[in-house]
Design a protein around this motif. Sequence first.
Motif, short mmCIF file in Angstrom:
data_model
loop_
_atom_site.label_atom_id
_atom_site.label_comp_id
_atom_site.label_asym_id
_atom_site.label_seq_id
_atom_site.Cartn_x
_atom_site.Cartn_y
_atom_site.Cartn_z
N ASN A 1 0.82 -1.21 0.00
CA ASN A 1 0.00 0.00 0.00
C ASN A 1 0.86 1.26 0.00
OD1 ASN A 1 -2.13 1.72 0.08
ND2 ASN A 1 -2.76 1.23 2.17
N PRO A 2 1.39 1.65 -1.16
CA PRO A 2 2.31 2.80 -1.23
C PRO A 2 1.71 4.10 -0.69
CG PRO A 2 2.15 1.69 -3.36
CD PRO A 2 1.18 1.03 -2.45
N GLU A 3 0.40 4.28 -0.78
CA GLU A 3 -0.22 5.52 -0.28
C GLU A 3 -0.18 5.58 1.25
OE1 GLU A 3 -2.38 3.28 -2.15
OE2 GLU A 3 -1.44 4.08 -3.96
N ASN A 4 -0.26 4.43 1.89
CA ASN A 4 -0.25 4.33 3.35
C ASN A 4 0.54 3.06 3.70
OD1 ASN A 4 -0.75 4.78 6.02
ND2 ASN A 4 -2.88 4.06 5.96
#
Length: 112
Positions: free
Chosen positions: A81-84
Motif C-alpha cells: 500500500n504505497p499511499e499508506n
Amino acid sequence: MPADLNPAGDVFGGWIMAMVDVAGAVPAVRVARSRVATVAVDSFVFRQPVSVGDIVSFHAEIVHVGKTSVTVDVEVFAERNPENPVVVKVTEAKLTYVAVDEFRAKRRIGAA
C-alpha cells in the motif's frame, strides 16, 4: 511476472522458497568461507500471501554453526500500500546448509 503467480494472482510459494534459499545461503557462505549446499529445510511457514506490487525484503540470520553446517533463520517481509505503507511478515523459515569443497564433498567449517 505472470509465470511467478499462482491461480489466485499471488506470488507462487515456490518462488518465495527459492528466494529464501538464496537469502539464507549468503550468510552461510560468509561463515563457511566456501560453497554451501542446502541440506535441510527445517521449517517453512507462509503467514500471508505476497501480492503483485509488494516490495519484498529477506532478512537472514545465522542461528547455529556446527562442524560442517550452518543453520540460518530467514524472515520475509512485504511492504504494501504505497499511499499508506505497511510492512508485514509474510514468511519465516529455518534452513541448514553444509559447507562443501571444490569436489562438492562435505568439509569442516574453518578448514583451509
